[in-house]
Design a protein around this motif. Structure first.
Motif, PDB file in Angstrom:
ATOM      1  N   ALA A  45      33.608  56.717  37.002  1.00  0.00           N
ATOM      2  CA  ALA A  45      34.425  56.167  35.912  1.00  0.00           C
ATOM      3  C   ALA A  45      34.731  54.688  36.113  1.00  0.00           C
ATOM      4  CB  ALA A  45      35.735  56.945  35.806  1.00  0.00           C
ATOM      5  N   LYS A  46      34.338  54.125  37.238  1.00  0.00           N
ATOM      6  CA  LYS A  46      34.681  52.738  37.548  1.00  0.00           C
ATOM      7  C   LYS A  46      33.760  51.746  36.844  1.00  0.00           C
ATOM      8  CE  LYS A  46      36.849  53.696  41.944  1.00  0.00           C
ATOM      9  NZ  LYS A  46      36.940  53.354  43.340  1.00  0.00           N
ATOM     10  N   THR A  47      34.316  50.603  36.543  1.00  0.00           N
ATOM     11  CA  THR A  47      33.575  49.535  35.876  1.00  0.00           C
ATOM     12  C   THR A  47      32.343  49.118  36.682  1.00  0.00           C
ATOM     13  OG1 THR A  47      35.521  48.741  34.719  1.00  0.00           O
ATOM     14  CG2 THR A  47      33.755  47.145  35.066  1.00  0.00           C
ATOM     15  N   ALA A  48      32.469  49.020  37.996  1.00  0.00           N
ATOM     16  CA  ALA A  48      31.334  48.616  38.831  1.00  0.00           C
ATOM     17  C   ALA A  48      30.175  49.601  38.671  1.00  0.00           C
ATOM     18  CB  ALA A  48      31.751  48.512  40.289  1.00  0.00           C
ATOM     19  N   LEU A 124      31.282  40.803  43.550  1.00  0.00           N
ATOM     20  CA  LEU A 124      31.638  42.177  43.886  1.00  0.00           C
ATOM     21  C   LEU A 124      33.034  42.478  43.393  1.00  0.00           C
ATOM     22  CD1 LEU A 124      33.773  42.338  46.495  1.00  0.00           C
ATOM     23  CD2 LEU A 124      31.726  41.764  47.745  1.00  0.00           C
ATOM     24  N   VAL A 125      33.350  43.748  43.333  1.00  0.00           N
ATOM     25  CA  VAL A 125      34.702  44.207  43.060  1.00  0.00           C
ATOM     26  C   VAL A 125      35.146  44.882  44.344  1.00  0.00           C
ATOM     27  CG1 VAL A 125      36.165  45.713  41.676  1.00  0.00           C
ATOM     28  CG2 VAL A 125      34.223  44.550  40.612  1.00  0.00           C
ATOM     29  N   ALA A 151      42.269  40.638  40.549  1.00  0.00           N
ATOM     30  CA  ALA A 151      42.428  40.237  41.957  1.00  0.00           C
ATOM     31  C   ALA A 151      41.316  40.797  42.831  1.00  0.00           C
ATOM     32  CB  ALA A 151      43.785  40.685  42.481  1.00  0.00           C
ATOM     33  N   ARG A 152      40.575  41.779  42.319  1.00  0.00           N
ATOM     34  CA  ARG A 152      39.503  42.410  43.099  1.00  0.00           C
ATOM     35  C   ARG A 152      38.111  41.876  42.732  1.00  0.00           C
ATOM     36  NH1 ARG A 152      40.461  46.672  46.079  1.00  0.00           N
ATOM     37  NH2 ARG A 152      38.514  47.737  45.561  1.00  0.00           N
ATOM     38  N   VAL A 153      38.039  40.975  41.767  1.00  0.00           N
ATOM     39  CA  VAL A 153      36.754  40.382  41.381  1.00  0.00           C
ATOM     40  C   VAL A 153      36.533  39.175  42.293  1.00  0.00           C
ATOM     41  CG1 VAL A 153      35.386  39.335  39.537  1.00  0.00           C
ATOM     42  CG2 VAL A 153      36.993  41.204  39.022  1.00  0.00           C
ATOM     43  N   LEU A 154      35.531  39.287  43.160  1.00  0.00           N
ATOM     44  CA  LEU A 154      35.302  38.290  44.214  1.00  0.00           C
ATOM     45  C   LEU A 154      33.905  37.694  44.094  1.00  0.00           C
ATOM     46  CD1 LEU A 154      36.752  40.397  47.175  1.00  0.00           C
ATOM     47  CD2 LEU A 154      37.983  38.815  45.682  1.00  0.00           C
ATOM     48  N   TRP A 155      33.798  36.430  44.495  1.00  0.00           N
ATOM     49  CA  TRP A 155      32.550  35.659  44.395  1.00  0.00           C
ATOM     50  C   TRP A 155      32.278  34.975  45.719  1.00  0.00           C
ATOM     51  CZ3 TRP A 155      28.216  34.872  41.890  1.00  0.00           C
ATOM     52  CH2 TRP A 155      27.584  33.636  41.905  1.00  0.00           C
ATOM     53  N   LEU A 156      31.035  35.052  46.148  1.00  0.00           N
ATOM     54  CA  LEU A 156      30.571  34.284  47.305  1.00  0.00           C
ATOM     55  C   LEU A 156      29.534  33.303  46.781  1.00  0.00           C
ATOM     56  CD1 LEU A 156      30.415  33.711  50.361  1.00  0.00           C
ATOM     57  CD2 LEU A 156      28.541  35.374  50.432  1.00  0.00           C
ATOM     58  N   PRO A 157      29.906  32.014  46.690  1.00  0.00           N
ATOM     59  CA  PRO A 157      28.930  31.034  46.198  1.00  0.00           C
ATOM     60  C   PRO A 157      27.865  30.769  47.252  1.00  0.00           C
ATOM     61  CG  PRO A 157      30.969  29.941  46.843  1.00  0.00           C
ATOM     62  CD  PRO A 157      31.190  31.418  47.024  1.00  0.00           C
TER      63      PRO A 157
END
Length: 170
Positions: A45-48, A124-125, A151-157
């Motif tokens: 059911a999760k968006t990811a 990632l989430v 707050a759980r949406v994270l980015w590694l450039p």
């Protein structure tokens, strides 16, 4: 599963005598079992999961102990706005093997893979305190296809410092 973007050496030793290797077609049942045990049926059911559903696996890694898969992680091809990048997850390790550094080794393998391919970055989430040690940080302006805690949406450039826009399968 699609071939990884770059073949990684197999049988790389990691914490606790475990071996980290590229995912193989025969790993599917074990991966499903590990992920289901880690996240339960609620993961569907999760968006990811909506984003991964029907998506293209760019690379996958499996951690084995005595040739038995005990952990897995995948990178998925996505776009954020017009920028092609990668989405990490799910990452799962059997409960009996947690706290051995296996999850961290798999995250690092994904980062190394993404760098080797020249990816813009990895989205990632997840848990900021855990993923922050790898350089992931909260990013605003990214719209996932469903509800998610910002707050759980994270980015590694990696090659692109910042992205914005809707997230979709590539």
């Amino acid at each position: 599963m699609a071939e990884p973007l770059v073949q990684t050496p197999s049988d790389l030793p990691h914490p606790g005598g475990a071996v980290l290797r590229a995912e193989q077609a025969g790993d599917a049942d074990a991966i499903d079992r590990i992920v289901l045990a880690a996240f339960g049926p609620g993961r569907f059911a999760k968006t990811a999961e909506r984003l991964r559903e029907g998506g293209t696996v760019a690379a996958g890694f499996v951690t084995c102990v005595d040739d038995r898969p005990v952990g897995s992680v995948r990178l998925w091809s996505i776009r954020v706005g017009e920028t092609p990048c990668l989405f990490l997850g799910p990452i799962a390790v059997e409960r009996s093997e947690r706290s051995e550094g296996l999850g961290a080794a798999m995250v690092q393998a994904c980062i190394d893979q993404a760098r080797d391919t020249g990816a813009a970055g990895i989205l990632l989430v997840g848990d900021a305190p855990y993923f922050g040690r790898f350089g992931f940080a909260r990013i605003d302006g990214v719209a996932l296809p469903g509800p998610v805690d910002p707050a759980r949406v994270l980015w590694l450039p990696l090659a692109v410092p910042d992205v914005a826009g809707p997230v979709a399968r590539a």
